[in-house]
Write a protein that holds these residues in place. Structure first.
Motif, PDB file in Angstrom:
ATOM      1  N   UNK A 162       0.832  -1.231   0.011  1.00 35.84           N
ATOM      2  CA  UNK A 162      -0.064  -0.148   0.109  1.00 35.84           C
ATOM      3  C   UNK A 162       0.801   1.206   0.216  1.00 35.84           C
ATOM      4  N   UNK A 163       2.059   1.314   0.828  1.00 30.20           N
ATOM      5  CA  UNK A 163       2.521   2.363   0.774  1.00 30.20           C
ATOM      6  C   UNK A 163       3.386   2.819  -0.270  1.00 30.20           C
ATOM      7  N   UNK A 164       3.848   1.761  -1.000  1.00 36.37           N
ATOM      8  CA  UNK A 164       4.623   1.841  -2.307  1.00 36.37           C
ATOM      9  C   UNK A 164       3.534   2.616  -3.474  1.00 36.37           C
ATOM     10  N   UNK A 165       2.497   2.048  -3.472  1.00 35.42           N
ATOM     11  CA  UNK A 165       1.483   2.375  -4.561  1.00 35.42           C
ATOM     12  C   UNK A 165       1.063   3.948  -4.367  1.00 35.42           C
ATOM     13  N   UNK A 166       1.329   4.280  -3.073  1.00 35.73           N
ATOM     14  CA  UNK A 166       0.902   5.861  -2.768  1.00 35.73           C
ATOM     15  C   UNK A 166       2.028   6.809  -3.067  1.00 35.73           C
ATOM     16  N   UNK A 167       3.164   6.237  -2.927  1.00 33.06           N
ATOM     17  CA  UNK A 167       4.549   7.132  -3.121  1.00 33.06           C
ATOM     18  C   UNK A 167       4.385   8.164  -4.179  1.00 33.06           C
ATOM     19  N   UNK A 168       4.121   7.827  -5.477  1.00 34.03           N
ATOM     20  CA  UNK A 168       3.878   8.864  -6.659  1.00 34.03           C
ATOM     21  C   UNK A 168       3.025   9.859  -6.422  1.00 34.03           C
ATOM     22  N   UNK A 169       1.879   9.658  -5.661  1.00 35.70           N
ATOM     23  CA  UNK A 169       1.044  10.990  -5.643  1.00 35.70           C
ATOM     24  C   UNK A 169       0.780  11.506  -4.262  1.00 35.70           C
ATOM     25  N   UNK A 170       1.610  10.958  -3.407  1.00 33.96           N
ATOM     26  CA  UNK A 170       1.488  11.518  -1.809  1.00 33.96           C
ATOM     27  C   UNK A 170       2.576  12.590  -1.465  1.00 33.96           C
ATOM     28  N   UNK A 171       1.975  13.297  -0.824  1.00 39.16           N
ATOM     29  CA  UNK A 171       2.890  14.258  -0.058  1.00 39.16           C
ATOM     30  C   UNK A 171       3.279  14.264   1.325  1.00 39.16           C
ATOM     31  N   UNK A 172       3.693  13.128   1.950  1.00 39.56           N
ATOM     32  CA  UNK A 172       3.645  12.768   3.158  1.00 39.56           C
ATOM     33  C   UNK A 172       4.139  13.660   4.243  1.00 39.56           C
ATOM     34  N   UNK A 173       5.109  14.347   4.075  1.00 35.93           N
ATOM     35  CA  UNK A 173       5.836  15.391   4.778  1.00 35.93           C
ATOM     36  C   UNK A 173       5.507  16.926   4.956  1.00 35.93           C
ATOM     37  N   UNK A 174       4.163  16.965   4.437  1.00 36.39           N
ATOM     38  CA  UNK A 174       3.959  18.483   4.267  1.00 36.39           C
ATOM     39  C   UNK A 174       2.288  18.602   4.585  1.00 36.39           C
ATOM     40  N   UNK A 175       2.175  17.737   5.723  1.00 33.35           N
ATOM     41  CA  UNK A 175       0.707  17.804   6.238  1.00 33.35           C
ATOM     42  C   UNK A 175       0.519  18.382   7.343  1.00 33.35           C
ATOM     43  N   UNK A 176      -0.636  18.791   7.770  1.00 31.44           N
ATOM     44  CA  UNK A 176      -0.898  19.799   9.131  1.00 31.44           C
ATOM     45  C   UNK A 176      -0.582  18.852  10.232  1.00 31.44           C
ATOM     46  N   UNK A 177       0.071  19.589  11.272  1.00 34.68           N
ATOM     47  CA  UNK A 177       0.441  18.619  12.500  1.00 34.68           C
ATOM     48  C   UNK A 177      -0.518  17.866  13.177  1.00 34.68           C
ATOM     49  N   UNK A 178      -1.761  18.405  13.296  1.00 37.28           N
ATOM     50  CA  UNK A 178      -2.580  17.368  13.780  1.00 37.28           C
ATOM     51  C   UNK A 178      -3.030  16.453  12.923  1.00 37.28           C
ATOM     52  N   UNK A 179      -2.886  16.181  11.652  1.00 38.36           N
ATOM     53  CA  UNK A 179      -3.051  15.161  10.908  1.00 38.36           C
ATOM     54  C   UNK A 179      -2.359  13.768  11.340  1.00 38.36           C
TER      55      UNK A 179
END
Length: 295
Positions: free
Chosen positions: A188-205
């Motif tokens: 699941x994590x590998x499939x999401x890499x191309x379209x995710x921005x995991x390090x730029x989310x709001x802190x509470x998320x």
């Protein structure tokens, strides 16, 4: 002995689905894109179960032939895809639509169990499955007007794959669950890499994503993958109807999301059928106990 195993399987399935029912609420509360949810959820699940695999590596019964390794990889891949489908569905249709359509998984689990495990389908279970499918069609009819049909299709594919996964887990009960779940998270994590921005989310998320990926999903996944070892996969799937009721309730309480009218109608059809099936099963069990006592 058989009754004890059945009770254990039912307990595992019911607790697992109860914990799973908070899934949609946590996704809504995170407030991020579906790809970001899949990324963090997948890799956190991978982290949890990789750690458990390493801690219990000496007690794990690893596959002893290539075919079983391939089956383990297939189950992991399907479960990883299920993660993506669920999050995509929640993000593109109502929570109620997703969980109600997911309740159709007994149809697929029963079919696959019949085809590959040669397990008979009881008449009461078959009637409940048919009613569930009618309920799903009712929900689809409403979604074509609201634009949520893509999310509904994802939920239906999720139900199909869930039926396959549960059937495979029942047929090959000796496969090691810990590394399978760890690998599914990585898929699941590998499939999401191309379209995710995991390090730029709001802190509470990150708080909600951590609860989901480190506690809620690992525990629910573990319990639901254990259950088919004790009861048929079609019966495990029926427990997913607990999420049908509770999932939309938690989301409504958390963010005020209302349930569409056709979903209420379809859900009523499904839950009524399952209630009738449960009462019939209890009656059958009572009659069997009377026969045993008489003998």
């Amino acid at each position: 002995m058989q009754q004890t195993l059945q009770q254990k399987g039912m307990m595992l399935a019911s607790i697992g689905v109860l914990i799973l029912s908070f899934d949609a609420m946590l996704i809504r509360l995170s407030g991020v894109s579906s790809w970001d949810v899949v990324f963090w959820r997948g890799w956190l699940i991978c982290l949890v179960f990789t750690t458990l695999t390493l801690l219990k590596r000496q007690r794990i019964q690893w596959p002893n032939n290539r075919a079983h390794w391939l089956l383990a990889a297939l189950i992991a891949a399907l479960y990883g895809i299920n993660t993506l489908l669920f999050v995509f569905s929640i993000s593109n249709t109502s929570t109620a639509n997703t969980v109600v359509i997911l309740a159709s998984s007994p149809l697929f689990a029963a079919i696959f169990s019949r085809l590959f495990l040669h397990e008979p389908i009881k008449h009461r279970v078959l009637l409940a499955i048919i009613a569930s499918f009618i309920g799903v069609i009712t929900i689809f009819a409403g979604s074509f007007n609201s634009g949520g049909w893509l999310g509904d299709i994802a939920a239906l594919c999720l139900a199909l794959f869930m039926g396959i996964v549960l059937t495979l887990l029942r047929r090959y009960s000796g496969l090691p669950l810990l590394p399978i779940i760890a690998l599914s998270g990585a898929v699941a994590g590998l499939m999401a890499i191309p379209l995710a921005s995991p390090m730029s989310l709001p802190a509470n998320s990150y708080l909600w994503l951590a609860i989901m990926g480190l506690v809620q999903m690992p525990l629910a996944t573990w319990l639901l993958m254990l259950a088919p070892r004790f009861i048929p996969s079609a019966e495990v799937s029926l427990f997913l109807l607990i999420e049908t009721i509770l999932g939309p309730v938690w989301v409504w309480l958390a963010v005020g999301e209302e349930t569409p009218a056709r979903t209420l109608l379809g859900g009523t059809i499904i839950l009524s059928a399952i209630f009738a099936n449960t009462m019939a099963a209890l009656y059958e069990q009572k009659q069997k106990q009377k026969c045993k006592s008489a003998n």
